[in-house]
Design a protein around this motif. Structure first.
Motif, short mmCIF file in Angstrom:
data_model
loop_
_atom_site.label_atom_id
_atom_site.label_comp_id
_atom_site.label_asym_id
_atom_site.label_seq_id
_atom_site.Cartn_x
_atom_site.Cartn_y
_atom_site.Cartn_z
N LYS A 264 0.83 -1.20 0.00
CA LYS A 264 0.00 0.00 0.00
C LYS A 264 0.86 1.26 0.00
O LYS A 264 0.68 2.16 -0.82
N ALA A 265 1.84 1.33 0.90
CA ALA A 265 2.70 2.51 0.98
C ALA A 265 3.57 2.64 -0.27
O ALA A 265 3.81 3.76 -0.76
N PHE A 266 4.02 1.51 -0.81
CA PHE A 266 4.84 1.52 -2.02
C PHE A 266 4.08 2.14 -3.19
O PHE A 266 4.60 3.00 -3.92
N ILE A 267 2.83 1.73 -3.39
CA ILE A 267 2.03 2.26 -4.50
C ILE A 267 1.69 3.72 -4.28
O ILE A 267 1.73 4.53 -5.21
N GLU A 268 1.37 4.10 -3.05
CA GLU A 268 1.08 5.50 -2.77
C GLU A 268 2.29 6.39 -3.08
O GLU A 268 2.14 7.48 -3.66
N GLU A 269 3.47 5.93 -2.75
CA GLU A 269 4.69 6.68 -3.04
C GLU A 269 4.91 6.81 -4.55
O GLU A 269 5.28 7.88 -5.05
N GLU A 270 4.65 5.72 -5.27
CA GLU A 270 4.84 5.75 -6.71
C GLU A 270 3.83 6.66 -7.39
O GLU A 270 4.16 7.40 -8.33
N LEU A 271 2.59 6.63 -6.94
CA LEU A 271 1.57 7.52 -7.49
C LEU A 271 1.97 8.98 -7.31
O LEU A 271 1.81 9.80 -8.22
N ALA A 272 2.49 9.31 -6.15
CA ALA A 272 2.91 10.69 -5.89
C ALA A 272 4.04 11.10 -6.83
O ALA A 272 4.04 12.23 -7.37
N PHE A 273 5.00 10.21 -7.06
CA PHE A 273 6.11 10.51 -7.97
C PHE A 273 5.59 10.73 -9.39
O PHE A 273 5.97 11.69 -10.07
N LEU A 274 4.75 9.83 -9.86
CA LEU A 274 4.28 9.91 -11.24
C LEU A 274 3.42 11.15 -11.48
O LEU A 274 3.48 11.78 -12.54
N GLN A 275 2.60 11.52 -10.50
CA GLN A 275 1.77 12.72 -10.65
C GLN A 275 2.63 13.97 -10.77
O GLN A 275 2.25 14.94 -11.43
N LYS A 276 3.81 13.94 -10.17
CA LYS A 276 4.74 15.07 -10.23
C LYS A 276 5.58 15.04 -11.51
O LYS A 276 5.98 16.10 -12.03
N SER A 277 5.84 13.85 -12.06
CA SER A 277 6.84 13.70 -13.11
C SER A 277 6.29 13.36 -14.48
O SER A 277 7.04 13.36 -15.46
N TRP A 278 4.99 13.09 -14.60
CA TRP A 278 4.42 12.63 -15.87
C TRP A 278 4.54 13.70 -16.94
O TRP A 278 4.24 14.87 -16.70
N PRO A 279 4.99 13.36 -18.15
CA PRO A 279 5.12 14.37 -19.21
C PRO A 279 3.76 14.85 -19.71
O PRO A 279 2.73 14.17 -19.51
N THR A 280 3.75 16.00 -20.34
CA THR A 280 2.48 16.58 -20.79
C THR A 280 2.47 16.92 -22.28
O THR A 280 1.41 17.17 -22.83
N ASP A 281 3.63 16.91 -22.94
CA ASP A 281 3.68 17.40 -24.32
C ASP A 281 4.56 16.48 -25.17
O ASP A 281 5.68 16.83 -25.54
N LEU A 282 4.03 15.30 -25.49
CA LEU A 282 4.73 14.35 -26.35
C LEU A 282 3.82 14.02 -27.54
O LEU A 282 2.60 14.21 -27.48
N PRO A 283 4.40 13.52 -28.65
CA PRO A 283 3.58 13.15 -29.81
C PRO A 283 2.51 12.13 -29.43
O PRO A 283 2.79 11.13 -28.76
N LYS A 284 1.29 12.40 -29.86
CA LYS A 284 0.16 11.52 -29.58
C LYS A 284 -0.38 10.91 -30.86
O LYS A 284 -0.16 11.40 -31.96
N GLY A 285 -1.10 9.83 -30.69
CA GLY A 285 -1.76 9.16 -31.80
C GLY A 285 -2.47 7.93 -31.28
O GLY A 285 -2.62 7.73 -30.07
N VAL A 286 -2.91 7.10 -32.20
CA VAL A 286 -3.57 5.85 -31.83
C VAL A 286 -2.53 4.87 -31.32
O VAL A 286 -1.52 4.61 -31.98
N ILE A 287 -2.78 4.31 -30.14
CA ILE A 287 -1.90 3.29 -29.59
C ILE A 287 -2.72 2.03 -29.28
O ILE A 287 -3.92 2.10 -29.07
N HIS A 288 -2.04 0.90 -29.25
CA HIS A 288 -2.70 -0.37 -28.90
C HIS A 288 -2.93 -0.45 -27.40
O HIS A 288 -4.00 -0.85 -26.94
N ALA A 289 -1.91 -0.11 -26.62
CA ALA A 289 -1.96 0.01 -25.15
C ALA A 289 -2.03 -1.32 -24.40
O ALA A 289 -2.09 -1.32 -23.17
#
Length: 321
Positions: free
Chosen positions: A167-192
């Motif tokens: 639980k604590a591990f995931i909470e820590e990771e979520l906090a990091f990603l919310q701070k570090s996630w990029p916002t301006d990269l090439p977009k398009g259709v992905i399979h995902a």
């Protein structure tokens, strides 16, 4: 692929009667996967896949998925094609669920993909991204950063039952990603969701991509991050950088990554590991009674996430430029 809903002979025959496929000869449930109810359908005109859409797939998104497969096929990518009924419709209803029939592709998937398979995957993904450039449909990624905290909330109280401290591990990771996630990269259709069981081979030749029901509009390089996690780790959890190199080299033969995408790759790989760790955790703790499906171990992706937390650059993942 899986089976959550059983179909009676009478229901199946009534459904198939609206198609020009002939009589039903057999219909067998496919047990692999976790999302929809899938059946190998054998009719007089050949073999097809019948899918009843359940769980995370919303009916309003189905025209996007089905239209995308038709679009990609028209541009040379081998993927299943929706079969239209006599009224020209690709989507119907069976057992109270949206349902569709798509063409069957020959090939097998590799449980232990080798370097050459990773190279072929990279090329196919580059081809998919280029073929999708002029696709008019768009669909938001409903399993990306904004949704991960809400998804975790549904199981957070039981996370430590799976692994102490999770639980604590995931909470820590979520906090990091919310701070570090990029916002301006090439977009398009992905399979995902381009895991090995969604990529078919005949010998060493890649024969088709399947299961487009998480396809969406998002960062193109995020698709590579998903594939990196799914294809380039060994059963003992170690990362195989040679496979990573093959994946990236294959992809860049079709589409060159921009510098910003290269820089963002380590963060996106962490996010992709968390995304699949979370959905596996939810499925692990909420297995439907009677479902013909085996939940996948979320700790496999927790281990991959721990690896990515130590990665400082894309070079450490095999992108050597």
């Amino acid at each position: 692929m899986a089976v959550y809903t059983e179909i009676s002979d009478e229901q199946l025959e009534a459904f198939i009667a609206s198609y020009d496929l002939g009589r039903v000869l057999s219909c067998k449930g496919i047990a692999e996967g976790v999302e929809n109810s899938n059946f190998l359908l054998h009719v007089e005109t050949g073999h097809f896949i019948l899918t009843l859409y359940e769980k995370r797939v919303e009916e309003k998104d189905l025209p996007f998925f089905l239209g995308l497969m038709e679009h990609l096929s028209a541009r040379g990518l081998t993927c299943p094609q929706p079969v239209r009924n006599r009224q020209g419709e690709a989507l119907g209803h069976l057992c109270g669920r949206p349902a569709a029939i798509v063409t069957f592709l020959d090939g097998i998937w590799h449980r232990r993909p080798e370097v050459r398979h990773c190279a072929a995957l990279g090329e196919a993904l580059g081809k998919l991204h280029k073929a999708g450039v002029d696709f008019k449909g768009t669909r938001e990624n409903t399993l990306t950063l904004a949704q991960w905290p809400k998804l975790f909330e549904t199981v957070a109280a039981r996370a430590d039952d799976v692994q102490q401290g999770l639980k604590a591990f995931i909470e820590e990771e979520l906090a990091f990603l919310q701070k570090s996630w990029p916002t301006d990269l090439p977009k398009g259709v992905i399979h995902a969701d381009l895991f090995p069981d969604n990529v078919l081979f005949l010998g060493d030749a890649l024969s088709g991509l399947i299961d487009f029901y998480f396809a969406c509009t998002d960062f193109l390089v995020y698709d590579l991050a998903v594939c990196l996690n799914a294809w380039c780790f060994e059963p003992d959890g170690s990362f195989n950088i040679t496979k990573g190199m093959a994946l990236f080299n294959g992809y860049e033969r079709l589409r060159k990554l921009q510098p910003a995408e290269v820089e963002a790759l380590p963060v996106l790989a962490r996010g992709a590991a968390l995304r699949f760790g979370l959905t596996r955790l939810v499925d692990w703790l909420n297995r439907p009674d009677g479902a013909m499906v085996r939940p996948k171990d979320p700790l496999e992706y927790v281990q991959k996430l721990r690896f990515h937390r130590k990665v400082g650059s894309a070079r450490e993942l095999g992108l050597l430029r």
